[in-house]
Design a protein around this motif. Structure first.
Motif, PDB file in Angstrom:
ATOM      1  N   GLY A 197      48.435   0.601  -2.084  1.00  0.00           N
ATOM      2  CA  GLY A 197      49.722   0.515  -2.767  1.00  0.00           C
ATOM      3  C   GLY A 197      50.726   1.382  -2.046  1.00  0.00           C
ATOM      4  O   GLY A 197      51.119   1.133  -0.912  1.00  0.00           O
ATOM      5  N   TRP A 198      51.151   2.470  -2.700  1.00  0.00           N
ATOM      6  CA  TRP A 198      52.077   3.394  -2.039  1.00  0.00           C
ATOM      7  C   TRP A 198      51.852   4.808  -2.571  1.00  0.00           C
ATOM      8  O   TRP A 198      51.829   5.018  -3.776  1.00  0.00           O
ATOM      9  N   GLY A 199      51.666   5.728  -1.642  1.00  0.00           N
ATOM     10  CA  GLY A 199      51.607   7.132  -2.027  1.00  0.00           C
ATOM     11  C   GLY A 199      50.221   7.704  -2.184  1.00  0.00           C
ATOM     12  O   GLY A 199      50.075   8.866  -2.549  1.00  0.00           O
ATOM     13  N   GLY A 200      49.185   6.916  -1.909  1.00  0.00           N
ATOM     14  CA  GLY A 200      47.842   7.443  -2.028  1.00  0.00           C
ATOM     15  C   GLY A 200      46.809   6.394  -1.745  1.00  0.00           C
ATOM     16  O   GLY A 200      47.131   5.267  -1.356  1.00  0.00           O
ATOM     17  N   GLY A 201      45.553   6.744  -1.923  1.00  0.00           N
ATOM     18  CA  GLY A 201      44.472   5.806  -1.726  1.00  0.00           C
ATOM     19  C   GLY A 201      44.378   4.830  -2.873  1.00  0.00           C
ATOM     20  O   GLY A 201      45.138   4.878  -3.843  1.00  0.00           O
ATOM     21  N   ASP A 204      44.055   6.447  -6.240  1.00  0.00           N
ATOM     22  CA  ASP A 204      45.042   7.457  -6.606  1.00  0.00           C
ATOM     23  C   ASP A 204      46.172   6.839  -7.414  1.00  0.00           C
ATOM     24  O   ASP A 204      46.367   5.626  -7.414  1.00  0.00           O
ATOM     25  N   ARG A 205      46.929   7.691  -8.064  1.00  0.00           N
ATOM     26  CA  ARG A 205      48.104   7.240  -8.805  1.00  0.00           C
ATOM     27  C   ARG A 205      49.157   6.750  -7.820  1.00  0.00           C
ATOM     28  O   ARG A 205      49.586   7.495  -6.933  1.00  0.00           O
ATOM     29  N   GLN A 206      49.565   5.499  -7.931  1.00  0.00           N
ATOM     30  CA  GLN A 206      50.562   4.946  -7.026  1.00  0.00           C
ATOM     31  C   GLN A 206      51.956   5.455  -7.409  1.00  0.00           C
ATOM     32  O   GLN A 206      52.251   5.687  -8.580  1.00  0.00           O
ATOM     33  N   LYS A 207      52.832   5.602  -6.415  1.00  0.00           N
ATOM     34  CA  LYS A 207      54.103   6.285  -6.610  1.00  0.00           C
ATOM     35  C   LYS A 207      55.305   5.352  -6.451  1.00  0.00           C
ATOM     36  O   LYS A 207      55.231   4.333  -5.763  1.00  0.00           O
ATOM     37  N   ALA A 208      56.406   5.751  -7.070  1.00  0.00           N
ATOM     38  CA  ALA A 208      57.697   5.126  -6.795  1.00  0.00           C
ATOM     39  C   ALA A 208      58.186   5.655  -5.458  1.00  0.00           C
ATOM     40  O   ALA A 208      58.248   6.870  -5.248  1.00  0.00           O
ATOM     41  N   THR A 209      58.529   4.763  -4.538  1.00  0.00           N
ATOM     42  CA  THR A 209      58.881   5.179  -3.184  1.00  0.00           C
ATOM     43  C   THR A 209      60.056   6.146  -3.164  1.00  0.00           C
ATOM     44  O   THR A 209      60.060   7.118  -2.413  1.00  0.00           O
ATOM     45  N   ALA A 436      53.098  13.866 -15.169  1.00  0.00           N
ATOM     46  CA  ALA A 436      52.565  12.517 -15.335  1.00  0.00           C
ATOM     47  C   ALA A 436      52.938  11.935 -16.684  1.00  0.00           C
ATOM     48  O   ALA A 436      53.077  10.719 -16.823  1.00  0.00           O
ATOM     49  N   VAL A 437      53.121  12.792 -17.673  1.00  0.00           N
ATOM     50  CA  VAL A 437      53.504  12.313 -19.002  1.00  0.00           C
ATOM     51  C   VAL A 437      54.872  11.655 -18.943  1.00  0.00           C
ATOM     52  O   VAL A 437      55.110  10.600 -19.543  1.00  0.00           O
ATOM     53  N   ALA A 438      55.794  12.248 -18.176  1.00  0.00           N
ATOM     54  CA  ALA A 438      57.129  11.670 -18.036  1.00  0.00           C
ATOM     55  C   ALA A 438      57.054  10.305 -17.361  1.00  0.00           C
ATOM     56  O   ALA A 438      57.759   9.373 -17.738  1.00  0.00           O
ATOM     57  N   GLU A 439      56.184  10.166 -16.353  1.00  0.00           N
ATOM     58  CA  GLU A 439      56.038   8.882 -15.682  1.00  0.00           C
ATOM     59  C   GLU A 439      55.497   7.821 -16.635  1.00  0.00           C
ATOM     60  O   GLU A 439      55.944   6.676 -16.636  1.00  0.00           O
TER      61      GLU A 439
END
Length: 449
Positions: A197-201, A204-209, A436-439
Protein backbone atom coordinates in the motif's frame (compact mmCIF):
# COMPACT_ATOMS: atom_id res chain seq x y z
CA UNK A 1 23.37 7.02 -17.12
CA UNK A 2 22.52 7.35 -20.78
CA UNK A 3 20.48 10.31 -21.94
CA UNK A 4 19.05 8.47 -24.95
CA UNK A 5 16.23 5.95 -24.97
CA UNK A 6 18.01 3.95 -27.67
CA UNK A 7 21.06 3.48 -25.44
CA UNK A 8 19.23 1.82 -22.55
CA UNK A 9 20.92 -1.27 -21.17
CA UNK A 10 18.51 -4.11 -21.94
CA UNK A 11 18.03 -6.98 -19.56
CA UNK A 12 18.66 -10.50 -20.77
CA UNK A 13 15.95 -13.09 -21.32
CA UNK A 14 17.38 -15.07 -18.42
CA UNK A 15 16.96 -12.08 -16.11
CA UNK A 16 13.39 -11.63 -17.31
CA UNK A 17 12.45 -15.23 -16.63
CA UNK A 18 14.03 -15.11 -13.20
CA UNK A 19 12.18 -11.92 -12.31
CA UNK A 20 8.87 -13.23 -13.66
CA UNK A 21 9.23 -16.35 -11.52
CA UNK A 22 10.00 -14.15 -8.53
CA UNK A 23 6.97 -11.98 -9.20
CA UNK A 24 4.77 -15.06 -9.32
CA UNK A 25 5.97 -15.91 -5.81
CA UNK A 26 5.23 -12.37 -4.65
CA UNK A 27 1.76 -12.43 -6.21
CA UNK A 28 0.92 -15.78 -4.61
CA UNK A 29 2.02 -14.55 -1.20
CA UNK A 30 0.06 -11.33 -1.58
CA UNK A 31 -3.08 -13.16 -2.69
CA UNK A 32 -3.02 -15.16 0.53
CA UNK A 33 -3.22 -12.01 2.64
CA UNK A 34 -6.30 -10.08 3.58
CA UNK A 35 -6.74 -7.38 0.91
CA UNK A 36 -7.55 -4.82 3.59
CA UNK A 37 -3.96 -5.00 4.82
CA UNK A 38 -2.76 -3.00 1.81
CA UNK A 39 -5.79 -0.73 1.40
CA UNK A 40 -4.76 2.90 1.75
CA UNK A 41 -6.68 5.89 3.10
CA UNK A 42 -8.62 7.90 0.50
CA UNK A 43 -9.30 4.89 -1.72
CA UNK A 44 -12.94 5.98 -2.09
CA UNK A 45 -14.51 8.75 -4.19
CA UNK A 46 -14.40 12.20 -2.54
CA UNK A 47 -17.07 14.27 -4.28
CA UNK A 48 -19.36 15.87 -1.67
CA UNK A 49 -22.30 16.93 -3.91
CA UNK A 50 -21.57 20.66 -3.61
CA UNK A 51 -21.34 23.11 -6.56
CA UNK A 52 -17.69 24.10 -6.03
CA UNK A 53 -15.01 23.29 -8.59
CA UNK A 54 -14.01 19.67 -8.10
CA UNK A 55 -11.73 17.19 -9.82
CA UNK A 56 -10.79 13.60 -9.06
CA UNK A 57 -8.34 11.61 -11.12
CA UNK A 58 -7.02 8.03 -10.99
CA UNK A 59 -3.77 6.69 -12.45
CA UNK A 60 -2.61 3.09 -12.96
CA UNK A 61 0.69 2.15 -14.53
CA UNK A 62 1.55 -1.40 -15.61
CA UNK A 63 5.18 -2.07 -16.53
CA UNK A 64 5.61 -5.03 -18.88
CA UNK A 65 9.27 -6.10 -18.54
CA UNK A 66 9.01 -8.92 -21.07
CA UNK A 67 7.96 -6.32 -23.67
CA UNK A 68 10.30 -3.60 -22.34
CA UNK A 69 7.47 -1.08 -22.23
CA UNK A 70 4.56 0.18 -20.10
CA UNK A 71 1.05 1.51 -20.36
CA UNK A 72 -0.95 3.81 -18.08
CA UNK A 73 -4.69 4.23 -17.60
CA UNK A 74 -5.79 7.71 -16.49
CA UNK A 75 -9.42 8.38 -15.56
CA UNK A 76 -10.87 11.74 -14.53
CA UNK A 77 -14.14 13.20 -13.26
CA UNK A 78 -14.55 16.97 -13.23
CA UNK A 79 -17.26 19.25 -11.84
CA UNK A 80 -19.98 16.59 -11.42
CA UNK A 81 -22.48 19.01 -9.83
CA UNK A 82 -25.62 19.38 -11.95
CA UNK A 83 -27.80 22.38 -11.07
CA UNK A 84 -30.52 21.32 -13.49
CA UNK A 85 -29.57 23.98 -16.03
CA UNK A 86 -26.44 22.19 -17.24
CA UNK A 87 -24.49 25.44 -16.96
CA UNK A 88 -21.19 23.93 -15.93
CA UNK A 89 -19.18 23.51 -19.12
CA UNK A 90 -16.45 21.55 -17.28
CA UNK A 91 -18.73 18.69 -16.25
CA UNK A 92 -16.78 15.84 -17.82
CA UNK A 93 -15.46 12.30 -17.70
CA UNK A 94 -12.14 11.72 -19.39
CA UNK A 95 -10.00 8.72 -20.28
CA UNK A 96 -6.36 9.04 -21.32
CA UNK A 97 -4.04 6.17 -22.08
CA UNK A 98 -0.28 6.33 -22.38
CA UNK A 99 0.84 3.44 -24.53
CA UNK A 100 4.08 1.90 -25.78
CA UNK A 101 6.64 4.17 -27.48
CA UNK A 102 5.12 7.28 -25.87
CA UNK A 103 1.82 6.58 -27.61
CA UNK A 104 -1.40 8.34 -26.68
CA UNK A 105 -5.15 7.73 -26.88
CA UNK A 106 -7.91 9.81 -25.29
CA UNK A 107 -11.62 10.41 -25.19
CA UNK A 108 -13.87 12.74 -23.20
CA UNK A 109 -17.60 13.13 -22.47
CA UNK A 110 -18.82 16.63 -21.52
CA UNK A 111 -22.04 17.89 -20.04
CA UNK A 112 -24.34 16.46 -17.37
CA UNK A 113 -26.45 14.58 -19.92
CA UNK A 114 -23.39 12.74 -21.25
CA UNK A 115 -21.77 11.81 -17.94
CA UNK A 116 -24.67 10.20 -16.08
CA UNK A 117 -23.30 6.69 -16.34
CA UNK A 118 -20.21 7.51 -14.27
CA UNK A 119 -20.15 5.72 -10.93
CA UNK A 120 -17.66 5.49 -8.08
CA UNK A 121 -17.85 4.08 -4.58
CA UNK A 122 -17.35 6.22 -1.51
CA UNK A 123 -15.74 3.60 0.69
CA UNK A 124 -13.52 1.63 -1.68
CA UNK A 125 -11.55 1.90 -4.88
CA UNK A 126 -14.12 1.20 -7.60
CA UNK A 127 -15.31 3.31 -10.54
CA UNK A 128 -16.57 3.00 -14.09
CA UNK A 129 -18.17 4.73 -17.05
CA UNK A 130 -19.76 3.99 -20.42
CA UNK A 131 -19.68 6.61 -23.18
CA UNK A 132 -23.10 7.35 -24.60
CA UNK A 133 -25.04 5.70 -21.77
CA UNK A 134 -27.80 7.94 -20.41
CA UNK A 135 -28.52 5.95 -17.28
CA UNK A 136 -26.25 4.64 -14.57
CA UNK A 137 -25.88 0.87 -15.13
CA UNK A 138 -24.76 -1.49 -12.34
CA UNK A 139 -21.44 -2.11 -14.08
CA UNK A 140 -19.66 -2.60 -10.80
CA UNK A 141 -21.66 -5.77 -10.28
CA UNK A 142 -21.02 -7.31 -13.68
CA UNK A 143 -19.09 -10.60 -13.68
CA UNK A 144 -15.63 -10.86 -15.20
CA UNK A 145 -15.68 -10.12 -18.92
CA UNK A 146 -19.28 -8.94 -18.94
CA UNK A 147 -18.31 -5.27 -19.31
CA UNK A 148 -16.31 -5.96 -22.47
CA UNK A 149 -19.21 -7.93 -23.91
CA UNK A 150 -21.62 -5.09 -23.05
CA UNK A 151 -19.36 -2.52 -24.71
CA UNK A 152 -18.98 -4.68 -27.80
CA UNK A 153 -22.76 -5.05 -28.02
CA UNK A 154 -23.25 -1.27 -27.72
CA UNK A 155 -20.32 -0.53 -30.03
CA UNK A 156 -19.05 2.07 -27.61
CA UNK A 157 -16.23 2.77 -25.16
CA UNK A 158 -16.05 2.49 -21.41
CA UNK A 159 -14.16 1.11 -18.43
CA UNK A 160 -14.47 -0.47 -15.01
CA UNK A 161 -11.67 -0.31 -12.44
CA UNK A 162 -11.22 -1.64 -8.92
CA UNK A 163 -8.24 -2.42 -6.72
CA UNK A 164 -8.07 -5.88 -8.25
CA UNK A 165 -9.83 -5.88 -11.64
CA UNK A 166 -9.61 -3.71 -14.78
CA UNK A 167 -11.60 -3.90 -18.02
CA UNK A 168 -12.14 -1.43 -20.81
CA UNK A 169 -12.41 -0.47 -24.44
CA UNK A 170 -11.55 2.95 -25.84
CA UNK A 171 -12.06 4.26 -29.36
CA UNK A 172 -10.48 7.58 -30.23
CA UNK A 173 -12.58 10.72 -30.28
CA UNK A 174 -10.38 13.78 -30.52
CA UNK A 175 -10.40 16.43 -27.83
CA UNK A 176 -9.88 19.97 -29.09
CA UNK A 177 -6.27 20.93 -29.79
CA UNK A 178 -3.19 18.77 -29.38
CA UNK A 179 -2.06 16.17 -28.55
CA UNK A 180 -3.54 13.91 -31.19
CA UNK A 181 -4.09 10.21 -30.68
CA UNK A 182 -1.44 7.86 -32.09
CA UNK A 183 -3.74 4.80 -32.36
CA UNK A 184 -7.45 4.46 -33.03
CA UNK A 185 -8.36 2.08 -30.23
CA UNK A 186 -7.25 0.21 -27.12
CA UNK A 187 -8.62 -2.70 -25.14
CA UNK A 188 -7.56 -4.07 -21.76
CA UNK A 189 -8.48 -6.82 -19.35
CA UNK A 190 -6.31 -7.72 -16.37
CA UNK A 191 -6.32 -8.70 -12.71
CA UNK A 192 -4.18 -6.96 -10.09
CA UNK A 193 -2.85 -8.26 -6.79
CA UNK A 194 -1.93 -5.39 -4.41
CA UNK A 195 1.35 -6.11 -2.60
CA UNK A 196 2.34 -2.79 -0.99
CA UNK A 197 0.00 0.00 0.00
CA UNK A 198 1.73 3.15 1.21
CA UNK A 199 3.87 3.89 4.22
CA UNK A 200 4.74 0.41 5.43
CA UNK A 201 4.72 -3.30 4.84
CA UNK A 202 1.67 -5.40 4.04
CA UNK A 203 0.85 -5.85 7.71
CA UNK A 204 1.53 -2.27 8.79
CA UNK A 205 -0.95 0.56 9.11
CA UNK A 206 -1.21 2.17 5.68
CA UNK A 207 -0.81 5.96 5.58
CA UNK A 208 -2.26 9.00 3.87
CA UNK A 209 0.49 10.16 1.52
CA UNK A 210 0.04 13.84 2.35
CA UNK A 211 -0.84 13.35 6.01
CA UNK A 212 -4.09 13.25 7.94
CA UNK A 213 -5.06 16.79 6.87
CA UNK A 214 -5.77 15.36 3.42
CA UNK A 215 -9.18 14.45 4.87
CA UNK A 216 -10.04 18.17 4.92
CA UNK A 217 -10.56 20.50 1.92
CA UNK A 218 -7.62 22.67 2.93
CA UNK A 219 -4.39 21.78 1.13
CA UNK A 220 -5.69 21.05 -2.35
CA UNK A 221 -5.18 19.31 -4.63
CA UNK A 222 -4.82 16.25 -2.45
CA UNK A 223 -2.74 13.29 -3.53
CA UNK A 224 -2.63 9.65 -2.48
CA UNK A 225 -0.51 6.71 -3.57
CA UNK A 226 -3.07 3.92 -3.69
CA UNK A 227 -0.63 1.09 -4.34
CA UNK A 228 3.15 1.43 -4.24
CA UNK A 229 3.52 -2.00 -5.78
CA UNK A 230 1.31 -4.76 -7.10
CA UNK A 231 1.37 -7.38 -9.83
CA UNK A 232 -0.98 -7.65 -12.81
CA UNK A 233 -1.79 -10.43 -15.25
CA UNK A 234 -3.85 -10.06 -18.42
CA UNK A 235 -3.84 -8.45 -21.85
CA UNK A 236 -3.53 -4.95 -23.31
CA UNK A 237 -4.31 -4.30 -26.97
CA UNK A 238 -2.85 -1.12 -28.42
CA UNK A 239 -4.04 -0.52 -31.95
CA UNK A 240 -3.35 -3.78 -33.78
CA UNK A 241 -0.85 -5.12 -31.23
CA UNK A 242 -1.84 -7.25 -28.24
CA UNK A 243 0.50 -7.55 -25.26
CA UNK A 244 0.15 -10.43 -22.84
CA UNK A 245 1.73 -10.01 -19.42
CA UNK A 246 2.01 -11.99 -16.22
CA UNK A 247 2.84 -10.66 -12.74
CA UNK A 248 3.76 -7.29 -14.24
CA UNK A 249 4.78 -4.53 -11.75
CA UNK A 250 1.85 -2.18 -11.16
CA UNK A 251 1.47 1.18 -9.43
CA UNK A 252 -1.59 3.34 -8.67
CA UNK A 253 -2.29 6.83 -7.34
CA UNK A 254 -5.00 9.50 -7.37
CA UNK A 255 -5.61 13.19 -6.71
CA UNK A 256 -8.66 15.30 -5.99
CA UNK A 257 -9.87 18.71 -4.84
CA UNK A 258 -11.06 22.10 -5.91
CA UNK A 259 -7.79 23.88 -6.63
CA UNK A 260 -4.94 22.90 -8.90
CA UNK A 261 -1.12 23.02 -8.61
CA UNK A 262 0.68 25.88 -10.33
CA UNK A 263 3.68 23.73 -11.19
CA UNK A 264 4.84 20.20 -10.41
CA UNK A 265 7.22 17.33 -11.12
CA UNK A 266 6.99 13.58 -10.52
CA UNK A 267 8.99 10.37 -10.82
CA UNK A 268 7.94 6.78 -10.13
CA UNK A 269 9.53 3.38 -10.54
CA UNK A 270 8.89 -0.15 -9.25
CA UNK A 271 10.77 -2.26 -11.83
CA UNK A 272 14.55 -2.40 -11.43
CA UNK A 273 17.63 -3.46 -13.39
CA UNK A 274 19.75 -3.65 -10.23
CA UNK A 275 19.62 -3.16 -6.49
CA UNK A 276 16.24 -4.74 -5.76
CA UNK A 277 16.19 -8.26 -4.36
CA UNK A 278 13.96 -10.79 -6.10
CA UNK A 279 11.98 -11.81 -3.06
CA UNK A 280 8.73 -10.96 -1.33
CA UNK A 281 9.97 -7.45 -0.47
CA UNK A 282 9.74 -5.46 -3.74
CA UNK A 283 11.12 -1.95 -4.15
CA UNK A 284 9.11 1.12 -5.17
CA UNK A 285 10.14 4.77 -5.39
CA UNK A 286 7.92 7.84 -5.72
CA UNK A 287 9.00 11.47 -5.96
CA UNK A 288 6.54 14.34 -6.21
CA UNK A 289 6.84 18.08 -5.77
CA UNK A 290 4.53 21.02 -6.43
CA UNK A 291 3.56 24.58 -5.78
CA UNK A 292 0.13 24.27 -4.19
CA UNK A 293 -2.46 26.38 -2.42
CA UNK A 294 -2.12 26.73 1.36
CA UNK A 295 -4.19 29.06 3.52
CA UNK A 296 -1.59 28.77 6.30
CA UNK A 297 1.36 29.98 4.20
CA UNK A 298 2.39 33.50 3.30
CA UNK A 299 0.94 34.40 -0.07
CA UNK A 300 -1.40 31.43 0.02
CA UNK A 301 1.08 29.13 -1.76
CA UNK A 302 3.79 26.72 -0.67
CA UNK A 303 6.45 24.57 -2.34
CA UNK A 304 6.37 21.01 -1.07
CA UNK A 305 7.87 17.67 -2.06
CA UNK A 306 8.08 14.08 -0.91
CA UNK A 307 10.69 11.43 -1.72
CA UNK A 308 9.79 7.96 -0.47
CA UNK A 309 11.11 4.44 -0.94
CA UNK A 310 9.76 1.00 -0.12
CA UNK A 311 12.64 -1.48 -0.19
CA UNK A 312 13.63 -4.66 1.62
CA UNK A 313 10.44 -4.70 3.66
CA UNK A 314 11.15 -1.22 5.09
CA UNK A 315 9.75 2.22 4.28
CA UNK A 316 11.88 5.38 4.08
CA UNK A 317 10.34 8.83 3.66
CA UNK A 318 11.59 12.38 3.49
CA UNK A 319 8.78 14.93 3.40
CA UNK A 320 7.77 18.17 5.14
CA UNK A 321 6.29 16.01 7.92
CA UNK A 322 9.64 14.47 8.83
CA UNK A 323 12.37 16.50 7.12
CA UNK A 324 13.34 18.59 4.12
CA UNK A 325 13.52 17.87 0.38
CA UNK A 326 15.44 19.99 -2.12
CA UNK A 327 15.21 19.63 -5.88
CA UNK A 328 16.80 20.66 -9.15
CA UNK A 329 14.47 19.83 -12.05
CA UNK A 330 14.89 21.04 -15.61
CA UNK A 331 11.97 21.94 -17.91
CA UNK A 332 12.51 18.51 -19.44
CA UNK A 333 15.17 15.82 -19.35
CA UNK A 334 16.65 15.89 -15.84
CA UNK A 335 15.28 15.34 -12.33
CA UNK A 336 17.38 15.56 -9.16
CA UNK A 337 16.07 15.47 -5.61
CA UNK A 338 17.65 14.87 -2.23
CA UNK A 339 16.25 14.83 1.25
CA UNK A 340 17.08 14.22 4.86
CA UNK A 341 14.93 13.60 7.91
CA UNK A 342 15.08 16.20 10.67
CA UNK A 343 17.24 13.94 12.83
CA UNK A 344 19.57 13.16 9.90
CA UNK A 345 19.12 9.41 10.23
CA UNK A 346 17.60 8.89 6.75
CA UNK A 347 18.98 10.41 3.56
CA UNK A 348 17.62 9.76 0.07
CA UNK A 349 18.85 10.96 -3.32
CA UNK A 350 17.26 10.46 -6.73
CA UNK A 351 18.80 11.26 -10.10
CA UNK A 352 16.85 10.65 -13.30
CA UNK A 353 17.07 11.68 -16.93
CA UNK A 354 15.49 10.98 -20.28
CA UNK A 355 16.05 11.88 -23.89
CA UNK A 356 14.86 15.32 -24.98
CA UNK A 357 12.74 13.74 -27.69
CA UNK A 358 11.04 11.34 -25.25
CA UNK A 359 7.62 11.97 -23.77
CA UNK A 360 4.03 12.73 -24.68
CA UNK A 361 1.87 15.73 -23.70
CA UNK A 362 -1.00 14.84 -21.38
CA UNK A 363 -4.07 16.73 -20.22
CA UNK A 364 -4.36 17.87 -16.62
CA UNK A 365 -6.93 19.92 -14.66
CA UNK A 366 -6.65 23.70 -14.92
CA UNK A 367 -8.36 26.41 -12.90
CA UNK A 368 -10.20 28.06 -15.77
CA UNK A 369 -10.04 25.67 -18.71
CA UNK A 370 -11.00 22.22 -17.51
CA UNK A 371 -8.70 19.47 -18.72
CA UNK A 372 -6.04 20.99 -20.96
CA UNK A 373 -2.63 20.00 -22.33
CA UNK A 374 -0.58 20.96 -19.32
CA UNK A 375 2.06 18.29 -18.61
CA UNK A 376 4.51 15.88 -20.25
CA UNK A 377 5.28 12.26 -19.37
CA UNK A 378 7.52 9.39 -20.39
CA UNK A 379 8.12 5.82 -19.25
CA UNK A 380 11.67 5.78 -20.59
CA UNK A 381 13.70 7.37 -17.83
CA UNK A 382 17.05 6.22 -16.42
CA UNK A 383 17.04 6.55 -12.64
CA UNK A 384 19.39 5.92 -9.72
CA UNK A 385 18.16 6.04 -6.12
CA UNK A 386 20.36 5.80 -3.02
CA UNK A 387 19.00 5.36 0.50
CA UNK A 388 21.21 5.83 3.57
CA UNK A 389 20.29 5.07 7.16
CA UNK A 390 22.63 6.28 9.91
CA UNK A 391 25.20 6.99 7.22
CA UNK A 392 25.14 3.48 5.80
CA UNK A 393 23.86 2.73 2.28
CA UNK A 394 20.89 0.38 2.70
CA UNK A 395 19.70 0.49 -0.91
CA UNK A 396 21.07 1.52 -4.29
CA UNK A 397 18.50 1.06 -7.04
CA UNK A 398 18.79 1.53 -10.81
CA UNK A 399 16.30 1.24 -13.65
CA UNK A 400 15.81 2.20 -17.30
CA UNK A 401 11.99 2.24 -17.04
CA UNK A 402 11.30 5.14 -14.69
CA UNK A 403 8.14 7.18 -15.28
CA UNK A 404 8.86 10.92 -15.33
CA UNK A 405 6.67 14.03 -15.52
CA UNK A 406 6.70 17.80 -15.40
CA UNK A 407 3.54 19.90 -15.37
CA UNK A 408 2.13 23.39 -15.03
CA UNK A 409 4.43 26.31 -15.37
CA UNK A 410 5.93 28.38 -16.59
CA UNK A 411 8.99 26.15 -17.01
CA UNK A 412 11.30 28.71 -18.56
CA UNK A 413 14.32 27.52 -16.61
CA UNK A 414 15.50 24.90 -14.13
CA UNK A 415 13.42 24.81 -10.95
CA UNK A 416 15.72 24.83 -7.92
CA UNK A 417 13.93 24.89 -4.61
CA UNK A 418 13.64 23.47 -1.11
CA UNK A 419 10.54 22.54 0.84
CA UNK A 420 8.92 25.70 2.19
CA UNK A 421 6.05 25.00 4.58
CA UNK A 422 4.67 27.04 7.47
CA UNK A 423 5.53 25.79 10.93
CA UNK A 424 1.83 25.66 11.76
CA UNK A 425 1.20 23.24 8.92
CA UNK A 426 4.31 21.24 9.70
CA UNK A 427 3.29 20.87 13.33
CA UNK A 428 -0.22 19.73 12.42
CA UNK A 429 1.04 17.21 9.90
CA UNK A 430 3.45 15.69 12.38
CA UNK A 431 0.46 14.48 14.36
CA UNK A 432 -0.05 11.94 11.59
CA UNK A 433 0.57 8.43 12.86
CA UNK A 434 0.96 9.63 16.45
CA UNK A 435 -2.69 9.54 17.37
CA UNK A 436 -4.24 6.42 15.84
CA UNK A 437 -7.52 7.23 17.56
CA UNK A 438 -7.76 10.47 15.58
CA UNK A 439 -7.16 8.56 12.33
CA UNK A 440 -9.88 6.07 13.16
CA UNK A 441 -12.25 8.96 13.88
CA UNK A 442 -11.45 10.48 10.48
CA UNK A 443 -12.31 7.19 8.81
CA UNK A 444 -15.68 7.26 10.53
CA UNK A 445 -16.46 10.90 9.74
CA UNK A 446 -15.02 11.01 6.21
CA UNK A 447 -15.99 7.99 4.07
CA UNK A 448 -13.14 7.07 1.78
CA UNK A 449 -10.42 8.10 4.25
Amino acid sequence: MSSSTSSHTRRSVTQRLRRNKSRAVVAAAAAARDENNVRTPHSGYHYDNTPRRFFEGWYWRVTMPSHETSFALIYSREDPFDDGDNKDTFNSVGVQIMGPNDGYLAREARGADNTQSFWARRNELALGFVFGAQNRPPLGQLPRGALLSALDARRTSGFSATATRHEGVLDAMEWPNEPTCTVSSARWSFDTTPVLGWGGGAHDRQKATAGWLAALPVFEPHWQVLMAHGTSTGTFTWGDTTYEFEDAPTYAEKNWGGSFPRKWFWAQCNDWTSGASDDAAPASVTLAGATRASPLSAGGLEDVAILAVHVGGAYYEVSPMVGTVSWDVSPWGRWHASGSTSDGRVQITLDAECAQEAGVPLRAPTADGGLATFCRDTFHGDVRVVVKEDGVVVAELQSDSCALEVGGGPWWSTWRCETAMSEVTRTLLRLDGVDAVAEDLLKTVFPGY
